[in-house]
Design a protein around this motif. Structure first.
Motif, PDB file in Angstrom:
ATOM      1  N   UNK A  26       0.864  -1.210   0.091  1.00  0.00           N
ATOM      2  CA  UNK A  26       0.023   0.090  -0.094  1.00  0.00           C
ATOM      3  C   UNK A  26       0.873   1.187  -0.056  1.00  0.00           C
ATOM      4  N   UNK A  27       1.797   1.188   0.814  1.00  0.00           N
ATOM      5  CA  UNK A  27       3.048   2.388   0.946  1.00  0.00           C
ATOM      6  C   UNK A  27       3.505   2.584  -0.648  1.00  0.00           C
ATOM      7  N   UNK A  28       3.855   1.419  -1.472  1.00  0.00           N
ATOM      8  CA  UNK A  28       4.257   1.345  -2.601  1.00  0.00           C
ATOM      9  C   UNK A  28       3.549   2.330  -3.553  1.00  0.00           C
ATOM     10  N   UNK A  43      -6.474   4.443  -4.955  1.00  0.00           N
ATOM     11  CA  UNK A  43      -7.408   3.545  -4.658  1.00  0.00           C
ATOM     12  C   UNK A  43      -6.920   2.105  -4.481  1.00  0.00           C
ATOM     13  N   UNK A  44      -6.025   1.495  -5.287  1.00  0.00           N
ATOM     14  CA  UNK A  44      -5.368   0.317  -5.000  1.00  0.00           C
ATOM     15  C   UNK A  44      -4.666   0.198  -3.580  1.00  0.00           C
ATOM     16  N   UNK A  45      -4.013   1.368  -3.382  1.00  0.00           N
ATOM     17  CA  UNK A  45      -3.448   1.577  -2.004  1.00  0.00           C
ATOM     18  C   UNK A  45      -4.369   1.433  -0.677  1.00  0.00           C
ATOM     19  N   UNK A  46      -5.465   2.033  -0.890  1.00  0.00           N
ATOM     20  CA  UNK A  46      -6.465   2.109   0.167  1.00  0.00           C
ATOM     21  C   UNK A  46      -7.043   0.558   0.419  1.00  0.00           C
ATOM     22  N   UNK A 111      -1.138  11.411   4.892  1.00  0.00           N
ATOM     23  CA  UNK A 111      -1.733  10.166   4.661  1.00  0.00           C
ATOM     24  C   UNK A 111      -0.549   9.328   4.215  1.00  0.00           C
ATOM     25  N   UNK A 112       0.155   9.995   3.105  1.00  0.00           N
ATOM     26  CA  UNK A 112       1.596   9.274   2.731  1.00  0.00           C
ATOM     27  C   UNK A 112       2.562   8.935   3.918  1.00  0.00           C
ATOM     28  N   UNK A 113       2.560   9.993   4.927  1.00  0.00           N
ATOM     29  CA  UNK A 113       3.553   9.622   6.029  1.00  0.00           C
ATOM     30  C   UNK A 113       3.022   8.392   6.965  1.00  0.00           C
ATOM     31  N   UNK A 114       1.621   8.420   7.311  1.00  0.00           N
ATOM     32  CA  UNK A 114       1.184   7.426   7.906  1.00  0.00           C
ATOM     33  C   UNK A 114       1.302   5.986   7.177  1.00  0.00           C
ATOM     34  N   UNK A 115       1.278   6.050   6.084  1.00  0.00           N
ATOM     35  CA  UNK A 115       1.494   4.795   5.173  1.00  0.00           C
ATOM     36  C   UNK A 115       3.019   4.455   5.371  1.00  0.00           C
ATOM     37  N   UNK A 116       3.815   5.209   5.015  1.00  0.00           N
ATOM     38  CA  UNK A 116       5.282   4.942   5.479  1.00  0.00           C
ATOM     39  C   UNK A 116       5.572   4.399   6.823  1.00  0.00           C
TER      40      UNK A 116
END
Length: 172
Positions: A26-28, A43-46, A111-116
């Motif tokens: 999801x992060x990628x 969308x795919x990440x979510x 959200x990108x930071x949380x994903x990382x």
């Protein structure tokens, strides 16, 4: 450590494959969305993160069952707690990310930071969990009275060959 197993494999280890793969993936996908602006990546990440969180809930249930079966005085209890803290922190970041994005699947900088953070926490928890499994490998006695250590989670056949005839054997 007494573990719930399916076909000789620990259930927790089987189930943890979903979050260990889906959350970093999801992060990628989020990074690809940032680089390209393509909404399909967002969308795919979510969906990948949502699947990872659902998989983590199932893996956690099996992990809790294994943890409860451990004797209270063992070192495995302490290691299990650390593993749970790492996993819990990663899942909090993932759930927070999903909540931030629930109305709109694309991400913001937060959200990108949380994903990382979630990806890093999930990977750290997975590595720590694998290390725990290796430390609690089966120990037995070789026929010439030397100690033998077999880690059935490691698919290296060489360890069985090296152990030779002993009171340890490959799982059925």
């Amino acid at each position: 450590m007494q573990k719930i197993t399916i076909a000789g494999q620990p259930l927790h280890t089987i189930l943890m494959a979903a979050p260990a793969v889906l959350i970093p993936f999801g992060f990628i996908l989020d990074a690809l969305h940032s680089a390209t602006g393509d909404e399909d990546y967002a969308k795919a990440s979510y969906l990948s993160m949502a699947g990872g969180v659902i998989g983590a809930l199932a893996a956690s249930a099996a992990g809790v069952a294994d943890y409860v079966a451990e004797p209270p005085e063992g070192e495995a209890k302490h290691e299990g707690q650390l593993h749970a803290i790492l996993t819990g922190a990663a899942m909090l970041a993932s759930v927070g990310n999903l909540i931030l994005r629930r109305s709109k699947r694309e991400h913001t900088v937060g959200a990108l930071a949380l994903s990382a953070i979630a990806a890093a926490g999930t990977l750290a928890s997975t590595v720590y969990g694998k290390r725990m499994d290796g430390e609690h490998a089966e120990v037995g006695m070789h026929t010439d009275q030397d100690k033998v250590r077999i880690d059935h989670t490691n698919l290296d056949v060489e360890q069985y060959v090296t152990a030779g005839p002993s009171n340890l054997h490959a799982p059925q």
